[in-house]
Motif scaffolding. Structure first.
Motif, PDB file in Angstrom:
ATOM      1  N   TRP A 108     -12.251   9.467  -0.369  1.00 24.45           N
ATOM      2  CA  TRP A 108     -11.367  10.163  -1.302  1.00 24.45           C
ATOM      3  C   TRP A 108     -10.144   9.316  -1.570  1.00 24.45           C
ATOM      4  O   TRP A 108      -9.881   8.340  -0.860  1.00 24.45           O
ATOM      5  CB  TRP A 108     -10.948  11.525  -0.746  1.00 24.45           C
ATOM      6  CG  TRP A 108     -12.043  12.541  -0.781  1.00 24.45           C
ATOM      7  CD1 TRP A 108     -12.411  13.305  -1.842  1.00 24.45           C
ATOM      8  CD2 TRP A 108     -12.919  12.900   0.289  1.00 24.45           C
ATOM      9  NE1 TRP A 108     -13.464  14.125  -1.495  1.00 24.45           N
ATOM     10  CE2 TRP A 108     -13.790  13.893  -0.191  1.00 24.45           C
ATOM     11  CE3 TRP A 108     -13.056  12.489   1.621  1.00 24.45           C
ATOM     12  CZ2 TRP A 108     -14.781  14.486   0.592  1.00 24.45           C
ATOM     13  CZ3 TRP A 108     -14.039  13.069   2.405  1.00 24.45           C
ATOM     14  CH2 TRP A 108     -14.889  14.050   1.890  1.00 24.45           C
ATOM     15  N   GLU A 112      -5.714  13.581  -2.322  1.00 24.07           N
ATOM     16  CA  GLU A 112      -6.224  14.564  -1.346  1.00 24.07           C
ATOM     17  C   GLU A 112      -5.408  14.470  -0.061  1.00 24.07           C
ATOM     18  O   GLU A 112      -4.760  13.465   0.204  1.00 24.07           O
ATOM     19  CB  GLU A 112      -7.710  14.275  -1.032  1.00 24.07           C
ATOM     20  CG  GLU A 112      -8.616  14.164  -2.244  1.00 24.07           C
ATOM     21  CD  GLU A 112      -8.628  15.401  -3.127  1.00 24.07           C
ATOM     22  OE1 GLU A 112      -8.438  16.515  -2.608  1.00 24.07           O
ATOM     23  OE2 GLU A 112      -8.813  15.235  -4.351  1.00 24.07           O
ATOM     24  N   HIS A 114      -4.699  14.152   4.003  1.00 29.11           N
ATOM     25  CA  HIS A 114      -5.247  13.346   5.099  1.00 29.11           C
ATOM     26  C   HIS A 114      -6.355  14.091   5.851  1.00 29.11           C
ATOM     27  O   HIS A 114      -7.392  13.529   6.198  1.00 29.11           O
ATOM     28  CB  HIS A 114      -4.105  12.968   6.065  1.00 29.11           C
ATOM     29  CG  HIS A 114      -4.572  12.435   7.377  1.00 29.11           C
ATOM     30  ND1 HIS A 114      -4.950  11.112   7.553  1.00 29.11           N
ATOM     31  CD2 HIS A 114      -4.753  13.035   8.586  1.00 29.11           C
ATOM     32  CE1 HIS A 114      -5.324  10.928   8.811  1.00 29.11           C
ATOM     33  NE2 HIS A 114      -5.216  12.077   9.453  1.00 29.11           N
ATOM     34  N   SER A 120      -6.953   7.992   7.173  1.00 25.66           N
ATOM     35  CA  SER A 120      -6.285   7.454   5.979  1.00 25.66           C
ATOM     36  C   SER A 120      -6.244   5.942   6.121  1.00 25.66           C
ATOM     37  O   SER A 120      -5.918   5.428   7.193  1.00 25.66           O
ATOM     38  CB  SER A 120      -4.875   8.033   5.848  1.00 25.66           C
ATOM     39  OG  SER A 120      -4.967   9.396   5.481  1.00 25.66           O
ATOM     40  N   ARG A 137     -10.053   8.433   3.548  1.00 23.94           N
ATOM     41  CA  ARG A 137      -9.173   8.626   2.381  1.00 23.94           C
ATOM     42  C   ARG A 137      -8.399   7.331   2.177  1.00 23.94           C
ATOM     43  O   ARG A 137      -7.738   6.850   3.106  1.00 23.94           O
ATOM     44  CB  ARG A 137      -8.222   9.785   2.673  1.00 23.94           C
ATOM     45  CG  ARG A 137      -6.998   9.873   1.795  1.00 23.94           C
ATOM     46  CD  ARG A 137      -6.153  11.036   2.310  1.00 23.94           C
ATOM     47  NE  ARG A 137      -4.895  11.171   1.631  1.00 23.94           N
ATOM     48  CZ  ARG A 137      -3.718  10.756   2.137  1.00 23.94           C
ATOM     49  NH1 ARG A 137      -3.674  10.131   3.312  1.00 23.94           N
ATOM     50  NH2 ARG A 137      -2.604  10.945   1.470  1.00 23.94           N
TER      51      ARG A 137
END
Ligand code: NAD
Length: 335
Positions: A108, A112, A114, A120, A137
């Motif tokens: 993502w 969006e 975490h 992340s 992410r």
């Protein structure tokens, strides 16, 4: 070795750029992109040879508009090893069940939270954390730009405290719906902004606080950084360290604004005039009473693109070493 099959769900500003960057790599390829409307982007995607998919309820509309879709988004996901979700911020969450059901990995973007992915990502800061993961992410354009400078500075000199003011572009150049067209908007008014905490989702121990305003410009963001470091260092030492980073570009040569940086991107023949690197005015790098100051400009539409390619490589375990992945991505893209 067969290439990793990548699908792009949401072919907008970020999605179309990730698609082209993936297609440039030797170890991965695009097996489909999704569109909701039969607009010019869908036609360009077909011209580029990307199979176009659509939500089931949009297939008829696509056909009416002259786009023969290859199937539904579910069909596209079935054909992929990994999906890069580039739908508008907040929508990606709804797609998690689709990816889990199909047993595909997913990335993502920074719109969006975490928690959706639990990891992340920024290639230089925490590549290894994403190795083999199912969900990742890639942090936002601003957080990416911050991680790229904060991580090496912390490694070399140790960071006591970062203070940053972000001057944000209001909308992307093709966005006809958003403003402001004649205002500066403190955003958020309640401080600090989310950008500092977001850096901590990648590099948790960094002490950072941020404020942000939105300006009537579409070209780039500008960051004004002030960093207190543990070790004494000179502006020259900082400049040498930052200059050695492959995704940092020093700007000078008469460049005094974000407008000229974007012109440089076009002059360099970059696709869409993109500027994938953080652009730092090396002349602005100053150490005053032990604190570091500098300006950097961030091209919001493109700095996260090479990071998405590296995230795919880590999650698919195509390369265990972050520096080597960065090198492969940079070489293929021409960074
Ligand atoms: P965008 O609006 O340009 O593109 C989103 C695309 O998804 C559009 O083509 C839209 O038609 C499509 N879409 C909408 N609903 C869909 C659905 N249900 N299924 C499939 N496709 C759908 O958005 P963007 O700017 O590319 O942003 C995407 C993500 O990247 C967001 O999380 C955003 O926060 C993040 N991001 C954006 C920027 C930026 O500056 N644009 C920078 C970094 C990260």
């Amino acid at each position: 070795m067969s290439k990793v099959k990548v699908a792009i769900n949401g072919y907008g500003t970020i999605g179309k750029r990730v698609a082209d960057a993936v297609q440039m790599q030797k170890d991965m390829e695009i097996v489909g992109i999704s569109k909701t409307k039969p607009n010019f982007e869908a036609f360009v995607a077909l011209d580029k040879g990307y199979p176009v998919y659509a939500p089931a309820d949009k297939l008829k509309g696509m056909e009416k508009g002259g786009i023969q879709a290859s199937g539904t988004i579910e069909d596209m996901i079935q054909a992929a090893d990994i999906v890069v979700d580039c739908t508008p911020g907040g929508l990606g969450e709804e797609n998690k069940a689709l990816y889990t059901k199909a047993g595909v990995k997913a990335i993502w973007q920074g719109g969006e939270e975490h928690e959706l992915a639990g990891c992340s990502f920024n290639a230089v800061a925490n590549y290894e954390e994403a190795l083999g993961r199912d969900f990742v992410r890639v942090v936002s354009c601003n957080t990416t730009g911050l991680c790229r400078v904060i991580y090496p500075l912390d490694q070399e000199f140790g960071i006591k405290k970062v203070r940053v003011t972000l001057m944000r572009r209001a909308a992307d150049p093709n966005d006809v719906k958003k403003g402001p067209i004649n205002a500066i908007v403190p955003n958020p008014i309640k401080l600090p902004s989310h950008h500092g905490p977001d850096v901590k989702s990648v590099i948790p121990h960094i002490n950072i606080t941020s404020t942000a305003v939105v300006l009537s410009t579409t070209l780039m963001h500008l960051h004004s950084l002030n960093i207190e470091m543990d070790k004494q260092c000179s502006a020259d030492e900082v400049a040498d360290l930052l200059d050695a980073q492959s995704r940092i570009r020093f700007v000078g040569q008469g460049i005094t604004s974000t407008a000229e940086i974007m012109e440089l991107g076009k002059d360099l023949g970059r696709p869409r005039g993109d500027m994938w690197e953080n652009c730092i005015w090396d002349q602005s790098i100053t150490v005053d009473e032990g604190e570091l100051y500098f300006f950097q400009a961030i091209h919001q539409e493109s700095d996260v693109i090479p990071e998405n390619v590296d995230a795919i490589r880590a999650m698919m375990e195509l390369e265990s070493n972050g520096a080597r992945s960065i090198e492969k991505t940079n070489k293929a893209m021409g960074i």
